[in-house]
Write an enzyme that holds these catalytic residues in place. Structure first.
Site, mmCIF file in Angstrom:
data_model
loop_
_atom_site.group_PDB
_atom_site.id
_atom_site.type_symbol
_atom_site.label_atom_id
_atom_site.label_comp_id
_atom_site.label_asym_id
_atom_site.label_seq_id
_atom_site.Cartn_x
_atom_site.Cartn_y
_atom_site.Cartn_z
ATOM 1 N N GLY A 12 0.781 -1.231 0.000
ATOM 2 C CA GLY A 12 0.000 0.000 0.000
ATOM 3 C C GLY A 12 0.812 1.281 0.000
ATOM 4 O O GLY A 12 0.316 2.339 0.389
ATOM 5 N N SER A 13 2.047 1.247 -0.475
ATOM 6 C CA SER A 13 2.841 2.489 -0.507
ATOM 7 C C SER A 13 2.242 3.493 -1.482
ATOM 8 O O SER A 13 2.260 4.704 -1.235
ATOM 9 C CB SER A 13 4.302 2.195 -0.868
ATOM 10 O OG SER A 13 4.414 1.756 -2.204
ATOM 11 N N ASN A 14 1.657 3.016 -2.584
ATOM 12 C CA ASN A 14 0.971 3.941 -3.488
ATOM 13 C C ASN A 14 -0.286 4.510 -2.827
ATOM 14 O O ASN A 14 -0.583 5.699 -3.001
ATOM 15 C CB ASN A 14 0.594 3.234 -4.789
ATOM 16 C CG ASN A 14 1.742 3.233 -5.783
ATOM 17 O OD1 ASN A 14 1.985 4.230 -6.463
ATOM 18 N ND2 ASN A 14 2.479 2.152 -5.828
ATOM 19 N N ILE A 87 -11.709 -7.211 -11.118
ATOM 20 C CA ILE A 87 -12.906 -6.486 -10.687
ATOM 21 C C ILE A 87 -14.107 -7.098 -11.414
ATOM 22 O O ILE A 87 -14.047 -7.311 -12.629
ATOM 23 C CB ILE A 87 -12.762 -4.994 -11.052
ATOM 24 C CG1 ILE A 87 -11.562 -4.391 -10.319
ATOM 25 C CG2 ILE A 87 -14.026 -4.215 -10.737
ATOM 26 C CD1 ILE A 87 -11.691 -4.376 -8.808
ATOM 27 N N HIS A 103 -0.009 -0.105 -13.494
ATOM 28 C CA HIS A 103 0.732 -1.345 -13.731
ATOM 29 C C HIS A 103 2.218 -0.998 -13.821
ATOM 30 O O HIS A 103 2.576 -0.022 -14.512
ATOM 31 C CB HIS A 103 0.245 -2.021 -15.019
ATOM 32 C CG HIS A 103 0.885 -3.353 -15.251
ATOM 33 N ND1 HIS A 103 0.534 -4.481 -14.545
ATOM 34 C CD2 HIS A 103 1.889 -3.716 -16.075
ATOM 35 C CE1 HIS A 103 1.295 -5.485 -14.944
ATOM 36 N NE2 HIS A 103 2.116 -5.055 -15.870
HETATM 37 C C1 GRF Z 1 3.001 -1.218 -7.586
HETATM 38 O O1 GRF Z 1 4.244 -1.485 -8.196
HETATM 39 C C2 GRF Z 1 1.934 -1.075 -8.639
HETATM 40 O O2 GRF Z 1 2.402 -0.618 -9.881
HETATM 41 C C3 GRF Z 1 1.445 -2.475 -8.800
HETATM 42 O O3 GRF Z 1 1.514 -3.069 -7.514
HETATM 43 C C4 GRF Z 1 2.513 -2.397 -6.772
HETATM 44 C C5 GRF Z 1 1.861 -1.971 -5.500
HETATM 45 O O4 GRF Z 1 2.832 -1.502 -4.601
HETATM 46 N N1 GRF Z 1 0.098 -2.511 -9.318
HETATM 47 P P1 GRF Z 1 2.283 -0.846 -3.235
HETATM 48 O O5 GRF Z 1 1.386 -1.874 -2.574
HETATM 49 O O6 GRF Z 1 1.536 0.401 -3.617
HETATM 50 O O7 GRF Z 1 3.534 -0.551 -2.446
#
Ligand code: GRF
Length: 188
Positions: A12-14, A87, A103
């Site tokens: 979940g870093s994004n 989904i 992605h």
């Molecule tokens: C990211 O590299 C994103 O591109 C892919 O999954 C990864 C998620 O990383 N869909 P995080 O969980 O957000 O750290």
């Protein structure tokens, strides 16, 4: 105030990066973080960020009804950020051009079932690619096949390990994903 709901299955870093980006903005905020994985680190991040979170089972995401009812009530825009399940078609149909995925490669290369996380970066290194990058796209019923919204590339050096490639890609994700989301949310 548009309500952004982020779906994540792992770290979940994004999700955290997106939540922080909108934290002090007035146009949108991350109102919920959803996951299919009760052990996902993203739940710890949600707690620390004081963002509501909900766990739906893999079955619920596949069937769609419970998740759909929730999203209809709570979401203006749905972001998949490291969400590993497909989904359901009902949810895709209910949110045309309102479900966005990121992605960690330059689709259509290195996409599709099984192509996630380090699997992608391992393949990029194994194939001696000279570049990789990110693809932000609308979500349809199939993995990684929706219309592409944004792509950004980064060079891959011959000595780069998959881990170094992953960190280069994460840097692109953190720099661009929130801005692309903001562009979309401002035009909802
Ligand atoms: C990211 O590299 C994103 O591109 C892919 O999954 C990864 C998620 O990383 N869909 P995080 O969980 O957000 O750290």
């Amino acid at each position: 105030m548009k309500r952004i709901i982020v779906l994540a299955s792992g770290s979940g870093s994004n999700a955290e990066n997106i939540a922080n980006y909108f934290k002090d903005k007035t146009n949108a905020k991350v109102s919920y973080i959803l996951t299919n994985n009760a052990k996902a680190k993203v739940l710890d991040r949600a707690k620390r960020l004081e963002i509501s979170s909900k766990i739906f089972t893999k079955q619920e995401f596949a069937e769609g009804k419970n998740v759909l009812d929730f999203l209809k009530k709570e979401a203006d825009l749905i972001i998949l950020a490291g969400f590993l399940l497909k989904i359901s078609p009902e949810i895709v149909a209910a949110f045309p051009n309102k479900i966005i995925n990121i992605h960690p490669a330059l689709l259509p290369k290195y996409g599709g079932k099984g192509m996630y996380g380090m699997n992608v970066h391992n393949a990029v290194v194994e194939n001696k690619e000279q570049e990789t990058g990110i693809t932000i796209h609308y979500v349809n019923e199939n993995y990684d096949e929706g219309a592409i919204i944004f792509q950004e590339s980064v060079a891959v050096s011959p000595e780069d390990t998959p881990e170094i490639v992953a960190s280069k890609v994460h840097e692109l994700e953190y720099a661009f994903f929130p801005k692309v989301i903001e562009e979309i949310v401002n035009n909802l």
